[in-house]
Write an enzyme that holds these catalytic residues in place. Structure first.
Site, PDB file in Angstrom:
ATOM      1  CG  HIS A  72     -12.289   5.008  10.301  1.00 21.08           C
ATOM      2  ND1 HIS A  72     -12.715   6.311  10.258  1.00 21.08           N
ATOM      3  CD2 HIS A  72     -11.775   4.740   9.076  1.00 21.08           C
ATOM      4  CE1 HIS A  72     -12.468   6.807   9.057  1.00 21.08           C
ATOM      5  NE2 HIS A  72     -11.898   5.883   8.323  1.00 21.08           N
ATOM      6  CG  HIS A 127      -9.642  12.487   5.815  1.00 17.14           C
ATOM      7  ND1 HIS A 127      -8.377  12.742   5.366  1.00 17.14           N
ATOM      8  CD2 HIS A 127      -9.654  11.165   6.102  1.00 17.14           C
ATOM      9  CE1 HIS A 127      -7.678  11.615   5.351  1.00 17.14           C
ATOM     10  NE2 HIS A 127      -8.425  10.648   5.797  1.00 17.14           N
TER      11      HIS A 127
END
Lengths: 232, 732
Positions: free
Chosen positions: B53, B99
């Protein structure tokens, strides 16, 4: 005219309102911080704009109604001052006891952001004088808690005194259940105080004042305000 | 430098490193950099900074190949968001971010904090957010939990955006069973700043104060970035404590406080605390500035008692920022944040050591040299195999006829009205939204106090990307460019949100590589560079990946908002189709919804024709020759005309002759124009060598098909509007 817009933590339609007022008055309204305890001298109109004051985390408007500035607004109203509350501002006026009733969660329990049509029930108020009698105009609403409610006694009083100024209706002006998306009693969208100088409404006519944005259907409300103070 | 942190037991450290998601060789590299066993805090810092990430370790190799420059690009990828010049001394600042994992675990908060995070990426650069968009992919609506996910995501996006007072003006939604266990929530924010008031994140000035702003730090979201870097298993519910809780009210205060402070000259650098919270913000700010940083953790505002340095460094509590202040401006800055009832704490200072040193009550908890933390971060050129090309679909018979197909298509989940969703989003707040959802191919929002407006859209057709990642990548960029063109705006730049499965699988990496190649080709051909982006990998549940979904967020500019046009078809206009139609049914929605097949190569995008057709259409719009315009995308030509008709309630008589492939094929680079008279446009198109045909005329209340079949627009609209409310009734 001298307008002042109150800014609470979480207010978010103050710029929309300032643009709408400036369009008709040519003057930028003052922005008044909620922590102030006095209004600027010579204020003609106080506006409580839309938003989520204090995040709506308690009851919508309940915290803002306790702000220092609201004591000054109440005094101003008691002296016959003009106060306009839109959306969260309407909720604050009710929480502050300046208008009767309550604004409950929308009947659908969902936030509603959409066009609505409003029937102007009377044009002899400082906010509606530039509408034609019986006018219907398009506006937008954007709220989760706009379901107006009042007990029978209050409701009878409001209706009896002709203090319901705006009702949700169809584009043709029919006051129907289908046009009443948030479930308000008697399709009530906006009410005034007994002296008609305090108006609270849920929709956002300040977003319908510009031909390049969403039309000018709401402009007569602001022209009414300008006319009120031009002759005052 | 005096003390060293207390290292973990060597065996325990190795075991923990695996639990934190570090591969064996990555952990060996940690040992080499430190020259000793890490402390718990240090291990936490390495593992989040080197997570997929935060480090983009699987994707960086490919992302570097994307075009990121143009004369109007001021800051490309690498800052909190991309920055482009939009004229009159103004810049647009924008980015899209995923998300996905949090939104499946806890839909409301996952989606809400996604909106909050992307807003911070934009206003941290000094831009006031003026619009939010979202690209959503859900599973089959009847899959387990899916209605709850859809409901929660929509409420979460609305709950956050409505409260902060940023209008949610556009986006897209697809449904496909491949998202059943892994829905995608990609949120985009667009902001406006003055070109000479852009704030960056590189720290500077040894001795300058490091200031913590916003909400307090709690134990929420610890290792969220690590979670976002692994596949889901059936126990993903257990990961709920890694999802953060959003506070849009705090965010609104943070926006206003930052805007107020940014009007002064007090700030050296500022960055939001997003994924990996205090760790990534402090490491990246100091690293970019080439300075050291020392933090005293006892000064971090804390929501809970007894928090350790490890917990504070790894927390992903929301609505927080880190800032470097000029000397002597601390009191003024603090007064602004106190006025807005936000926390303001000096938690450290910049040093000349090139190291990050974390102290807690005087005890050193971490001491890491910054340069190797970045320069020796893992970078993988993962093995990949190209996605095999599918054969072009042969002829397919029409089983139901044009009329029945249209009624089915306008009501199918991928084409039905999104009103149920956008009615829950405040699209008007700010008073500048000229084209709101459903009104035009792109949302149009004016810049306050200017005539100038931005057009914005998000686009991707995942079924094309699965069939051919390269063509799908091209198509996603081309459609964004087309949608911006269709309102009359000049497309300027994109943000990309790359959602893929497990990159350790060569076929998934092949999808990623193909999509990057296609995106790059389209960006170059259309002068539409990538200025920001986000990668979300490991979107797999129990070994099955999502459709490859490179969502593209595009931004364009209109010099005068009054020039923008919408898609609602006015009465008594000629309808002109611009662009060539071959009748491409492969991967079309007609093929899937009517013939029940998901087959064939997707429609190819001819980038030369794309540009030529689009430039022609835009010029006609800006010349005032076009009343309404809509691109042909999902569902093809007849669906495009039906959408224009439903938007106005006006029908049309269609005269062009063609079979189901002509009317439902998804050939690219096409637009339907409603014009007062066809002749001048047809002549101009012929002169420019652009295919254009008059296909009909708008009038009445029916859509009259070439075979004489008529469908009332009211009937069409009723079918179009009914689907989502009916789907959501029992889940909402």
């Amino acid at each position: 005219m001298k307008a002042g817009i109150i800014l609470f933590p979480g207010t978010n339609r103050e710029r929309d309102m300032a643009l709408a007022l400036a369009r008709v008055t040519g003057a930028k309204p003052a922005i008044i911080w909620h922590g102030e305890s006095e209004l600027p001298a010579g204020t003609d109109l106080v506006v409580l704009p839309g938003g989520f004051s204090y995040g709506d985390y308690l009851r919508c408007g309940a915290m803002a109604a306790q702000s220092p500035i609201m004591r000054a607004v109440a005094d101003f109203a008691a002296r016959g001052g003009h106060v306009l509350g839109v959306c969260n501002g309407f909720q604050i006026l009710i929480e502050a006891g300046l208008l009767p009733g309550a604004l409950l969660k929308n009947a659908s329990l969902r936030f509603l952001s959409m066009d609505c049509h409003l029937k102007v029930e009377r044009t002899d108020t400082p906010y509606t004088s530039q509408f034609q009698p019986g006018a219907v105009f398009r506006s937008t609403m954007a709220h989760g808690d706009g379901n107006y409610f009042a007990g029978d006694e209050t409701l009878d009083q409001l209706e009896g005194e002709g203090r319901v100024v705006l009702r949700y209706c169809t584009p043709e002006g029919a006051v129907t259940e289908a046009a009443n998306r948030n479930g308000s009693v008697n399709n009530i969208a906006g009410i005034v105080s007994p002296n008609r100088r305090i108006l609270g409404l849920m929709p956002h006519p300040e977003n319908q004042v510009d031909p390049d944005i969403d039309g000018t259907d709401g402009l007569p409300m602001f022209q009414s305000i300008a006319a009120t103070f031009a002759t005052a | 430098m005096t003390d060293l942190p207390t290292p973990l037991d060597a065996a325990r450290a190795k075991q923990l490193s695996a639990e934190f998601g570090l591969k064996g060789d990555e952990y060996d590299r940690v040992l080499a950099i430190l020259g000793r066993t890490p402390s718990l805090t240090e291990l936490g810092i390495f593992s989040v900074m080197w997570s997929e990430h935060c480090s983009y370790k699987s994707s960086r190799f490919w992302l570097k190949q994307l075009p990121t420059t143009a004369p109007w690009v001021i800051h490309g990828p690498g800052e909190n968001a991309g920055v482009i010049d939009i004229g009159e001394g103004l810049v647009a600042v924008f980015k899209m971010e995923s998300h996905n994992h949090p939104s499946f675990i806890e839909p409301y908060q996952g989606a809400a904090t996604g909106v909050g995070g992307i807003l911070r990426d934009v206003f941290t650069m000094g831009a006031r957010p003026i619009a939010n968009l979202n690209a959503l992919r859900f599973g089959s609506p009847d899959a387990p939990r899916m209605k709850r996910v859809i409901d929660g995501v929509v409420r979460g996006i609305g709950g956050y955006g409505n409260c902060v007072g940023v209008p949610t003006v556009g986006g897209e939604v697809n449904f496909h069973p491949r998202y059943n266990g892994n829905p995608l929530v990609n949120a985009m924010t667009v902001g406006i700043a003055k070109a000479d008031r852009i704030f960056l994140s590189a720290a500077a000035g040894v001795g300058n104060a490091v200031v913590y702003l916003g909400s307090k730090t709690g134990r929420d979201g610890i290792h969220g970035a690590t979670m976002a870097s692994t596949e889901f298993a059936a126990d993903s519910e257990d990961k709920r404590p890694t999802v953060q809780v959003g506070d849009p009210f705090a965010e609104k205060l943070l926006i206003e406080a930052c805007m107020e402070l940014m009007a002064t000259d007090a700030i050296v650098a500022i960055q939001d605390m997003g994924a990996a919270g205090l760790t990534s913000s402090s490491v990246e700010m100091a690293g970019k500035g080439g300075v050291g940083i020392e933090l005293q953790m006892e000064n971090v505002p804390q929501r809970e008692t007894g928090m350790t340095a490890y917990e504070m460094m790894l927390s992903e509590s929301q609505e927080r920022m880190l800032m470097i202040l000029k000397p002597g401006r601390e009191a003024m800055a603090e007064a602004i944040f106190r006025k807005w009832e936000l926390d303001f704490a000096i938690i450290g200072h910049l040093t000349d050591t090139g190291r990050i040193v974390i102290r807690h009550h005087g005890v050193v908890e971490a001491d890491i040299e910054l340069a190797p933390l970045e320069s020796q971060a893992p970078l993988y050129e993962r093995p990949w195999v190209p996605t095999p090309k599918l054969p072009v679909l042969g002829t397919v018979a029409d089983p139901v006829g044009l009329k029945a197909a249209l009624l089915t298509l306008v009501a199918c989940p991928d084409l039905c009205s999104r009103r149920w969703i956008w009615d829950q989003y405040d699209s008007m707040v700010g008073g500048q939204t000229a084209k709101r959802p459903g009104a035009a191919d792109a949302a149009v929002v004016r810049v306050e106090d200017h005539k100038r407006a931005l057009a914005m859209t998000t686009d991707c057709t995942p079924r094309y990307c699965l069939a051919d990642p390269e063509e799908g990548g091209k198509q996603a960029v081309a459609e964004a460019w087309r949608n911006i063109t269709a309102v009359g705006a000049l497309p300027l730049a994109i943000t990309d949100n790359m959602n893929f499965g497990n990159p350790e699988k060569p076929e998934i990496m092949g999808q990623f590589a193909g999509a990057v190649m296609g995106i790059g080709a389209a960006c170059r051909a259309l002068d539409f560079p990538v200025v920001s982006g986000n990668v979300s990998l490991y979107n797999e549940t129990e070994g099955r990946g999502i459709l490859p979904t490179p969502a593209i967020g595009g931004v364009g500019v209109l010099e005068d908002v009054a020039q923008a046009i919408g898609l609602a078809m006015p009465a008594d206009h000629d309808l002109v189709l611009v662009g060539a139609t071959q009748g491409w049914l492969g991967q079309s929605l007609w093929l899937r919804e009517i013939a029940g097949r998901e087959e064939g190569a997707p429609p190819p995008v001819d980038l030369v024709a794309e540009r030529r057709n689009g430039d022609f259409v835009r010029a006609q719009i800006l010349a005032g020759a076009v009343t309404a315009c809509h691109d042909c995308s999902d569902g093809g030509l007849l669906v495009a005309v039906a959408e224009m008709a439903m938007a106005s309630g006006i029908g049309a008589v269609l005269e062009a002759s063609g079979d189901h492939a002509f009317w439902y094929g998804e050939d690219q680079s096409r637009y339907v124009l409603a014009v007062p008279a066809a002749a001048p446009i047809l002549a101009a198109a012929a002169a420019a060598g652009i295919p254009a045909t008059r296909i009909g005329h708008s009038r009445g209340g029916d859509l009259v098909l070439p075979n004489g079949d008529a469908i009332s627009i009211l009937t069409l609209a009723a079918a179009h509007e009914a689907t989502l409310p009916a789907l959501m009734r029992d889940g909402a």
